[in-house]
Enzyme design. Structure first.
Site, mmCIF file in Angstrom:
data_model
loop_
_atom_site.group_PDB
_atom_site.id
_atom_site.type_symbol
_atom_site.label_atom_id
_atom_site.label_comp_id
_atom_site.label_asym_id
_atom_site.label_seq_id
_atom_site.Cartn_x
_atom_site.Cartn_y
_atom_site.Cartn_z
ATOM 1 N N LYS A 37 -0.278 6.634 0.973
ATOM 2 C CA LYS A 37 0.808 6.153 0.092
ATOM 3 C C LYS A 37 0.354 6.051 -1.354
ATOM 4 C CE LYS A 37 1.212 2.426 2.562
ATOM 5 N NZ LYS A 37 0.343 2.745 3.695
ATOM 6 N N GLY A 71 -4.728 17.875 -0.582
ATOM 7 C CA GLY A 71 -6.022 17.474 -1.137
ATOM 8 C C GLY A 71 -5.870 16.121 -1.809
ATOM 9 N N GLN A 129 0.604 -1.081 4.101
ATOM 10 C CA GLN A 129 0.474 -0.923 5.556
ATOM 11 C C GLN A 129 1.469 0.138 6.048
ATOM 12 O OE1 GLN A 129 0.662 -4.606 4.505
ATOM 13 N NE2 GLN A 129 -1.427 -4.117 3.982
ATOM 14 N N GLY A 149 -5.246 -0.974 0.744
ATOM 15 C CA GLY A 149 -6.261 -0.284 -0.057
ATOM 16 C C GLY A 149 -5.717 1.076 -0.404
ATOM 17 N N HIS A 150 -5.095 1.186 -1.554
ATOM 18 C CA HIS A 150 -4.463 2.441 -1.948
ATOM 19 C C HIS A 150 -5.419 3.255 -2.811
ATOM 20 C CE1 HIS A 150 -0.257 0.558 -1.150
ATOM 21 N NE2 HIS A 150 -0.920 0.834 -0.066
ATOM 22 N N THR A 175 -12.158 -2.415 4.086
ATOM 23 C CA THR A 175 -13.227 -3.004 4.902
ATOM 24 C C THR A 175 -14.330 -2.007 5.247
ATOM 25 O OG1 THR A 175 -12.011 -2.450 6.899
ATOM 26 C CG2 THR A 175 -11.624 -4.643 5.966
ATOM 27 N N GLY A 176 -14.093 -0.710 5.000
ATOM 28 C CA GLY A 176 -15.097 0.303 5.332
ATOM 29 C C GLY A 176 -15.166 0.624 6.815
ATOM 30 N N PRO A 181 -14.591 2.288 10.403
ATOM 31 C CA PRO A 181 -14.136 3.629 10.797
ATOM 32 C C PRO A 181 -12.732 3.540 11.376
ATOM 33 C CG PRO A 181 -15.935 2.851 12.226
ATOM 34 C CD PRO A 181 -15.727 1.800 11.186
HETATM 35 P P1 IMP Z 1 -4.191 -8.283 8.309
HETATM 36 O O1 IMP Z 1 -3.099 -7.638 7.551
HETATM 37 O O2 IMP Z 1 -5.472 -8.418 7.525
HETATM 38 O O3 IMP Z 1 -3.783 -9.585 8.943
HETATM 39 O O4 IMP Z 1 -4.572 -7.307 9.549
HETATM 40 C C1 IMP Z 1 -3.673 -7.089 10.620
HETATM 41 C C2 IMP Z 1 -3.768 -5.649 11.136
HETATM 42 O O5 IMP Z 1 -3.251 -4.763 10.149
HETATM 43 C C3 IMP Z 1 -5.204 -5.168 11.407
HETATM 44 O O6 IMP Z 1 -5.163 -4.246 12.486
HETATM 45 C C4 IMP Z 1 -5.570 -4.429 10.127
HETATM 46 O O7 IMP Z 1 -6.573 -3.454 10.356
HETATM 47 C C5 IMP Z 1 -4.238 -3.787 9.789
HETATM 48 N N1 IMP Z 1 -4.085 -3.525 8.354
HETATM 49 C C6 IMP Z 1 -3.837 -4.416 7.372
HETATM 50 N N2 IMP Z 1 -3.724 -3.801 6.184
HETATM 51 C C7 IMP Z 1 -3.902 -2.496 6.424
HETATM 52 C C8 IMP Z 1 -3.854 -1.334 5.586
HETATM 53 O O8 IMP Z 1 -3.636 -1.382 4.384
HETATM 54 N N3 IMP Z 1 -4.087 -0.144 6.208
HETATM 55 C C9 IMP Z 1 -4.292 -0.039 7.542
HETATM 56 N N4 IMP Z 1 -4.327 -1.092 8.363
HETATM 57 C C10 IMP Z 1 -4.135 -2.309 7.810
#
Ligand code: IMP
Length: 434
Positions: free
Chosen positions: A15, A410, A219, A39-40, A296-297, A299
């Site tokens: 996004k 890309g 998300q 994390g965009h 968070t890094g 995988p």
């Molecule tokens: P929270 O939003 O930190 O409470 O995490 C809840 C769930 O949403 C977890 O599975 C996270 O890995 C996932 N999640 C939260 N933000 C992101 C995002 O920006 N990208 C992908 N997964 C996310």
């Protein structure tokens, strides 16, 4: 034209790139939910920026960026991000608008997030540990602290002291000092105050002045608190409905909705992922797609494209079109699989199940399609894509019922195709890279 751009899968769909490249077509970019769990990632002139809380439009001069009431704001994270951009020569000035009704993430929310995950043990969600869930919990329980409360030191002190005290009773060994929290908030308010306003009113006036708005989701649909794979979800409405509640705008202010989807599927954190590939192909997707969490890094779990899940996202969000990203990651794969339905306890499901146990029991039903050997990487015209890549896109369109109006080949802005005859073109969206 006011367009929403949001995630059609489990987040991390790309996004950030799509919002960033479309930004020059708009006057305002507004975030409506989530927090710095997002994390965009955006590449500009090969330089990488990871935007967490600030709307991705912030990298463009002259664009106003809005943080709506549906967002949870960690002031420490906000200023860390602003300072980082400043170092890179990007000034915010008066281009930021923050809702007085947005709730704050305070230090005790971060601690409660960790505690709650530890207590869940095997049933943990795999959160980003940024305090997102506990901050939204306080909001719904009507004891949250909002950005606008920072202006009123008397009632703020009372609320913070009460909340810190309650939390210190939950975590016996914790000795959080409410006075320190208040001192930090006072310092934050000094910097933040000039940006804070009534966002609903700001956007109503902007619309009256014919300024165009892009609504930026964080998300994705399958992580939505109501429509996602509950309980393995985030705590906000990432879907189109969240645009209205998270900004204080009417539904008719949204002229179109673009869902961003990867050409395959990823998920980070716990919860079912029907098309997950744990072997060699999964590793290959992870490596070539650089599928590691921007925040968070961690995988990311990788799998084939799940047309059942994306079709569901089309329905829930009323998607007009898809922006299909990371097509180039599939370059060089001899054969691809597309999940067209699920097999669940002997029955065939063509609709995404609402119940987590049922989803967990689902096996993907695949259709095999040929891959392509010549690369899509960096291709800028649809006609220049390998024939089999064009066929793959056409099949995804057929299965999900919406056109793939934007294609990303890309990480750079210019590695993008906005299809000429598509709804995105009819809305006047152009690729402006200068
Ligand atoms: P929270 O939003 O930190 O409470 O995490 C809840 C769930 O949403 C977890 O599975 C996270 O890995 C996932 N999640 C939260 N933000 C992101 C995002 O920006 N990208 C992908 N997964 C996310």
């Amino acid at each position: 034209m006011n367009i929403a751009v949001l995630g059609a899968q489990w987040g991390d769909e790309g996004k950030g790139k799509i919002v960033d490249l479309l930004t020059p077509n708009f006057s305002i970019v507004a975030r409506y939910q989530g927090g710095h769990n997002a994390g965009h990632t955006v590449y500009v002139n090969r330089r990488k920026f990871v935007l967490r809380l600030l709307p991705s439009g912030i990298l463009h001069d002259g664009i106003t960026c809005v943080i709506g009431n549906g967002v949870v704001v960690d002031p420490q994270a906000l200023f860390a991000e602003i300072d980082e951009l400043k170092k890179a020569g990007i000034a915010i000035g008066d281009r930021l608008v923050i809702s007085d009704k947005a709730h704050l993430i305070l230090p005790y929310h971060r601690e409660l997030d960790l505690l709650s995950e530890a207590r869940r043990g095997e049933r943990k969600i795999g959160t980003t540990s940024r305090g997102i869930g506990p901050a939204y919990e306080d909001k719904i329980a009507r004891r949250g602290v909002r950005v606008g409360d920072l202006a009123n030191t008397g009632s703020l002190a009372e609320a913070v002291r009460h909340n810190v005290d309650a939390r210190n009773r939950i975590i016996a060994e914790s000795k959080m000092d409410a006075e320190q929290v208040l001192a930090d908030l006072a310092a934050f308010w000094k910097r933040m105050g000039p940006w804070v306003t009534d966002v609903s009113l700001f956007l109503a006036r902007a619309r009256a002045a014919r300024r165009s708005i892009m609504f930026e989701g964080a998300q994705g649909t399958l992580l939505d608190i109501d429509h996602g794979t509950y309980p393995y979800v985030t705590s906000s409405n990432a879907t189109t409905g969240g645009v209205c509640t998270g900004l204080g705008i009417p539904p008719r202010a949204i002229d179109g909705v673009i869902g961003v989807a990867k050409a395959y599927t990823t998920r980070v954190g716990e919860g079912p992922l029907p098309t997950e590939l744990t072997g060699e192909i999964g590793n290959r997707l992870r490596e070539s797609g650089q599928e590691f969490g921007a925040v968070t890094g961690r995988p990311r779990r990788c799998g084939w494209y799940d047309a059942v899940a994306v079709r569901y996202a089309v329905r829930v969000n009323g998607l007009d079109a898809l922006a299909l990203t990371k097509l180039d990651v599939l370059d060089g794969m001899r054969e691809l699989q597309i999940c067209t339905s699920y097999r669940c306890n002997g029955a065939t499901l063509t609709e995404f199940p609402g119940e987590i146990a049922q989803l967990a029991a689902c096996e993907p039903v695949y259709e095999s399609v040929p891959g392509w050997t010549s690369p899509t990487a960096g291709v800028r015209r649809f006609a220049d894509l390998p024939r089999d890549a064009q066929r793959y896109i056409a099949r995804l369109e057929e299965l999900t019922g919406v056109p793939a109006a934007i294609l990303s080949t890309g990480s750079g802005r210019e590695d993008t195709i906005i299809r000429e005859d598509s709804v995105a073109s009819r809305w006047g969206l152009e690729l402006i890279t200068a």
